[in-house]
Design an enzyme around this catalytic site. Structure first.
Site, PDB file in Angstrom:
ATOM      1  N   LYS A   1      33.370  79.342  47.112  1.00  0.00           N
ATOM      2  CA  LYS A   1      34.464  79.778  46.249  1.00  0.00           C
ATOM      3  C   LYS A   1      34.047  79.794  44.788  1.00  0.00           C
ATOM      4  O   LYS A   1      33.112  79.093  44.386  1.00  0.00           O
ATOM      5  CB  LYS A   1      35.677  78.867  46.432  1.00  0.00           C
ATOM      6  CG  LYS A   1      35.382  77.390  46.212  1.00  0.00           C
ATOM      7  CD  LYS A   1      36.611  76.510  46.456  1.00  0.00           C
ATOM      8  CE  LYS A   1      36.279  75.035  46.231  1.00  0.00           C
ATOM      9  NZ  LYS A   1      37.466  74.189  46.166  1.00  0.00           N
ATOM     10  N   ASP A  22      49.722  82.881  46.108  1.00  0.00           N
ATOM     11  CA  ASP A  22      48.681  83.113  47.101  1.00  0.00           C
ATOM     12  C   ASP A  22      48.507  84.592  47.414  1.00  0.00           C
ATOM     13  O   ASP A  22      49.482  85.347  47.477  1.00  0.00           O
ATOM     14  CB  ASP A  22      49.062  82.401  48.401  1.00  0.00           C
ATOM     15  CG  ASP A  22      48.108  81.273  48.726  1.00  0.00           C
ATOM     16  OD1 ASP A  22      47.049  81.202  48.101  1.00  0.00           O
ATOM     17  OD2 ASP A  22      48.432  80.468  49.611  1.00  0.00           O
ATOM     18  N   ARG A  55      52.938  69.397  51.340  1.00  0.00           N
ATOM     19  CA  ARG A  55      51.804  68.543  51.686  1.00  0.00           C
ATOM     20  C   ARG A  55      52.225  67.085  51.587  1.00  0.00           C
ATOM     21  O   ARG A  55      52.897  66.688  50.642  1.00  0.00           O
ATOM     22  CB  ARG A  55      50.603  68.824  50.769  1.00  0.00           C
ATOM     23  CG  ARG A  55      50.043  70.224  50.975  1.00  0.00           C
ATOM     24  CD  ARG A  55      48.802  70.506  50.165  1.00  0.00           C
ATOM     25  NE  ARG A  55      48.406  71.891  50.356  1.00  0.00           N
ATOM     26  CZ  ARG A  55      47.405  72.496  49.705  1.00  0.00           C
ATOM     27  NH1 ARG A  55      46.706  71.806  48.812  1.00  0.00           N
ATOM     28  NH2 ARG A  55      47.117  73.761  49.941  1.00  0.00           N
ATOM     29  N   CYS A  67      47.191  80.712  54.272  1.00  0.00           N
ATOM     30  CA  CYS A  67      46.176  81.577  54.877  1.00  0.00           C
ATOM     31  C   CYS A  67      46.274  81.707  56.402  1.00  0.00           C
ATOM     32  O   CYS A  67      46.154  82.832  56.919  1.00  0.00           O
ATOM     33  CB  CYS A  67      44.777  81.167  54.437  1.00  0.00           C
ATOM     34  SG  CYS A  67      44.479  79.404  54.304  1.00  0.00           S
ATOM     35  N   HIS A 111      45.790  87.139  50.063  1.00  0.00           N
ATOM     36  CA  HIS A 111      44.661  87.231  50.980  1.00  0.00           C
ATOM     37  C   HIS A 111      44.343  88.703  51.217  1.00  0.00           C
ATOM     38  O   HIS A 111      45.230  89.502  51.514  1.00  0.00           O
ATOM     39  CB  HIS A 111      44.967  86.513  52.297  1.00  0.00           C
ATOM     40  CG  HIS A 111      45.167  85.043  52.118  1.00  0.00           C
ATOM     41  ND1 HIS A 111      46.416  84.476  51.957  1.00  0.00           N
ATOM     42  CD2 HIS A 111      44.272  84.026  52.000  1.00  0.00           C
ATOM     43  CE1 HIS A 111      46.280  83.172  51.777  1.00  0.00           C
ATOM     44  NE2 HIS A 111      44.993  82.875  51.799  1.00  0.00           N
TER      45      HIS A 111
END
Length: 681
Positions: free
Chosen positions: A506, A425, A405, A376, A427
């Site tokens: 969310k 993903d 990560r 994001c 956006h």
């Protein structure tokens, strides 16, 4: 003097001053009084998370209450599993004098407790029967769980005198955490139930803790925040399951403790059903299936990252292709952003402060950099680098971006918990007026995606967390948008107070697999905070600059985790459109190799994924090996098939489907694939 509380149906209940949760249950009815385990206590404030309390604690005036019984599912199970963790610790302390106890929280499907055993003592599953026998004695005794508020210094001195160093450290951390404005749940490495903070627990710096809570059952006393059921007798059935090593506080530089896992239920029948599911899950373990089906492997040279073999890469690519196709049909445009960004990007987004310990960081020519753990911020920066008019909105970016990560080695688990992964993903940047249409589009895509896999879907609306960015007005607007989008489609959802992202609320998507396990996969989030932090704008019809609304959308979550869940859901028997090999041609003997090759080539020409097995093995062995590989179709060719220009078709688990021409079979497969692809998308 009296107190008045409000019941779940909105009716008031008047009770004597000092009345407890048990008194409230008894006032409602004797049946509820017998069934009551704990009580939820809250206030009539939007976004406040009700607190689960012991029945013995007094009720505040004006509280909204709900009595918890075993019929309340996961909440009730979590409660008695926490009880069982204390019973485990009590049994271990009796059997192994000198043992040191640390934390013992309930977890998904069970509980654990971490111990430091005296030198020379090693625990294995062979020790479980005697530990369980001692646990059963505590359960049979129906020992009451008694809560006591104790001044910090007195509790610290008690555990210090008992040489329970880990409890002393937990108390010290609670005190330090309060001084720095951290809540009790934030201090104990995720074991919030073992935090033990009592009165004076702070969420703002400078408000010190003055007491901690201790719970006693029988001879055992523990530092614990609670709550607990009235007594140990509510633990209807339990079983210890495994033993593992666990570093104290998850720090590899600290002591390695012994973690004993177990589970508990209200009845033996429920426990037996759970144990049966565990056996099925072991047989379906995606790590085992990945090896057996030749999909992926792991190496210590790159912990937490899968090496995808050719067959597994086909599965991975098919899922990515599905994401791209469904996104393209809905107006998404694919972008590609860098892997490494200057730390300033992550500081702007807030992730540097809140997520840095889970990032891979490096220094390049004196600049702090971070490998991206999410897409994001990069998409926000990309949007900000261009000028946008209201006529262009909505802008829908998608990216199957590679992410990293820094997960602790102890939590890595096959494809389900990795360090290197990719997400589907997307956006969306849109105007305020477009939000409802865009949310409706995300929900429609969500259900169409999961319909491809026959998953049952459950939705949660996760609202503002305690620590968050943005104003209450912004959160009110964002939460209202999500609730309105769900209700406009008539979708049932559960409220999950306090579990939103730090930048916005969310919709979390949970699926139930064939073993009745629930998994949280995708998410749809609405975000006013990030666009504000990055200063992104578009030019409106009034020729002024306006801030867009940002919607985060991921449906598979990570492809890796989804594949792991899907393998276990299907027990490795993937749908035809996902199967790495859709059919295999089996020659009865070497003499029919040429015709077998001709059949294979005909299927390849129709873009079907097919292999040829022309080895000089018996046909029975070839069929058995193809069945073990879970291949959807086997085409046997011998003398008769060559003469008639046919194939004898066998389906995995379906047996003999008879003889048909190659053209008829390819039409059959093409039809099945078309039916899969033409399902609602």
């Amino acid at each position: 003097m009296s107190v008045t509380v409000t019941l779940p149906d909105g009716k008031p209940l008047e009770l004597p001053d000092g009345a407890t949760g048990a008194d409230a249950a008894a006032a409602i009815g004797p049946g509820l009084a017998r069934a009551a385990l704990a009580i939820e206590v809250g206030q009539a404030k939007d976004g406040e998370v009700p607190q689960l309390r012991d029945l013995a604690r007094s009720l505040p005036d004006g509280a909204h209450i709900a009595i918890l019984t075993k019929d309340d599912g996961p909440k009730a199970l979590e409660l008695i599993r926490h009880d069982a963790a204390h019973v485990l610790a009590a049994a271990v302390m009796e059997l192994y004098p000198g043992v040191k106890i640390s934390i013992g929280p309930p977890i998904t499907d069970g509980f654990y407790y971490d111990f430091e055993f005296p030198g020379g003592v090693t625990i294995s599953e062979a020790d479980f029967p005697k530990i369980e026998e001692r646990m059963r004695a505590h359960v049979k005794a129906a020992e009451a769980f008694v809560r006591e508020e104790v001044p910090v210094e007195r509790a610290r001195e008690r555990f210090l005198s008992e040489r329970q160093d880990y409890k002393v450290e937990l108390i010290d951390d609670l005190v330090r955490g309060a001084a720095h404005g951290r809540s009790a749940a934030a201090v104990g490495d995720g074991a919030g139930s073992e935090g033990g903070a009592g009165r004076g627990t702070a969420t703002e710096a400078g408000n010190p803790i003055t007491s901690v809570s201790l719970y006693t059952n029988g001879p055992f006393t523990d530092l614990c925040r609670g709550p607990h059921a009235p007594s140990t007798k509510t633990i209807g059935a339990f079983k210890l399951s495994s033993v593992a090593g666990a570093y104290w506080r998850g720090d590899s530089n600290r002591t390695m403790l012994t973690r004993i896992y177990g589970t508990a239920f209200f009845s033996k029948a429920e426990l037996d059903e759970h144990l049966e599911r565990i056996e099925q899950a072991r047989a379906r373990d995606h790590r085992k299936l990945g090896r057996e089906l030749g999909l992926f492997v792991f190496s210590d040279l790159s912990p937490g990252a899968a090496f995808w073999l050719p067959a597994g890469t086909i599965v991975w690519n098919e899922l990515v292709a599905l994401s791209r196709r469904m996104g393209r049909e809905r107006g998404y445009t694919e972008v590609k952003t860098p892997q490494i960004f200057d730390a300033e990007l992550w500081k702007t987004s807030g992730h540097w402060g809140k997520f840095r310990e889970h990032m891979f960081t490096l220094e390049v020519e004196g600049r702090e950099m971070g490998v991206k753990p999410m897409n994001c911020p990069g998409h926000l920066h990309l949007f900000a680098m261009q000028r946008h008019s209201y006529r262009e909105l909505p802008v829908r970016y998608s990216e199957p971006g590679l992410l990293h990560r820094n997960e602790a080695s102890g939590v890595l688990h096959g494809l389900l918990r990795v360090r290197h992964f990719a997400q589907d993903d997307a956006h969306i940047f849109c105007t305020e007026e477009q939000v409802q249409d865009e949310l409706a589009g995300c929900l429609e895509m969500l259900f169409d995606t999961y319909a491809m896999f026959d998953f049952d879907v459950r939705l949660e609306l996760s609202t503002r967390p305690q620590v968050r960015s943005g104003s209450d007005e912004m959160w009110d607007r964002a939460e209202d948008h999500l609730a309105k989008a769900l209700e406009a489609r008539g979708l049932h959802y559960e409220l999950n107070p306090g579990d939103g992202a730090f930048y916005g609320p969310k919709i979390d998507i949970h699926i139930t697999d064939s073993l009745a396990r629930s998994w949280q996969l995708g998410t749809v989030q609405i975000d006013y905070s990030m666009p504000e932090r990055f200063g992104v704008t578009y030019t409106g019809a009034d020729n002024a600059e306006h801030q867009p609304v940002m919607i985060h959308r991921a449906l598979f979550g990570s492809y890796e985790r989804f594949i792991g869940i899907m393998l276990e859901h299907y027990a490795g028997e993937l749908p035809l459109w996902l199967a790495p090999v859709q059919a295999i041609v089996l020659a009865v003997s070497d003499r029919f190799g040429d015709y077998a090759s001709e059949v294979r080539d005909a299927l390849l020409a129709r873009e079907l994924r097919v292999e040829l097995d022309a080895r000089s093995e018996s046909i029975a062995r070839k069929i058995r090996e193809a069945e073990l590989r879970k291949l959807p179709y086997m085409l046997v060719v011998g003398e008769r098939e060559r003469a008639e220009r046919t194939v004898s078709v066998r389906a995995h688990h379906g047996g003999d489907l008879g003889s048909m021409t190659v053209e008829a079979f390819t039409d059959r497969l093409s039809g099945e694939l078309s039916a899969s692809y033409s399902r609602p998308r």
